[in-house]
Design a protein around this motif. Structure first.
Motif: not given
Length: 129
Positions: A73-76, A95-99, A103-104, A120-121
């Motif tokens: 999923f991505f959004m701007s 990127g930060s990982y948890y399940h 991405f920021t 995004g995720i």
């Protein structure tokens, strides 16, 4: 539980009970992801000019047959896009990982404030994601 009710509950059992209570209250992750296409549609419809991308893949399930599985999923948002000319010409992506991975992209505006042009995720921290 011991102080309030005099019941001795181990740590693992308490964690499982908390997870079960949250699932009953909020629903499961799988149920939440089934709402992703509706969320993306409403988000794009209510914010014209935004860039929203949702990618799923078909997965064979023993009980339900072919089901869609969340992938990316991505959004701007349009406000972020309109602010783009006022950013400094440097963007940091992390990127930060948890399940999965969040991405920021962050930049600084002319007032030296952090501005989030996009996020995004993804399922993992990979080139495809």
């Amino acid at each position: 539980m011991k102080w309030e009710y005099g019941i001795n509950v181990g740590y693992k059992r308490a964690c499982r009970a908390k997870e079960k209570a949250l699932e009953i209250l909020l629903g499961s992750d799988a149920e939440s992801y089934t709402l992703s296409p509706s969320f993306a549609y409403i988000l794009e419809a209510s914010n014209p000019g935004s860039i929203i991308a949702l990618e799923t893949e078909g997965i064979e399930d023993e009980e339900d047959g072919m089901v869609e599985h969340f992938k990316y999923f991505f959004m701007s948002m349009s406000a972020f896009i309109q602010g783009w000319p006022h950013y400094r010409p440097v963007i940091l992506v992390d990127g930060s990982y948890y399940h999965g991975t969040l991405f920021t992209a962050c930049a600084m505006d002319i007032n030296e404030q952090v501005f989030p042009p996009a996020f995004g995720i993804g399922d993992s921290e990979s080139n495809a994601a």
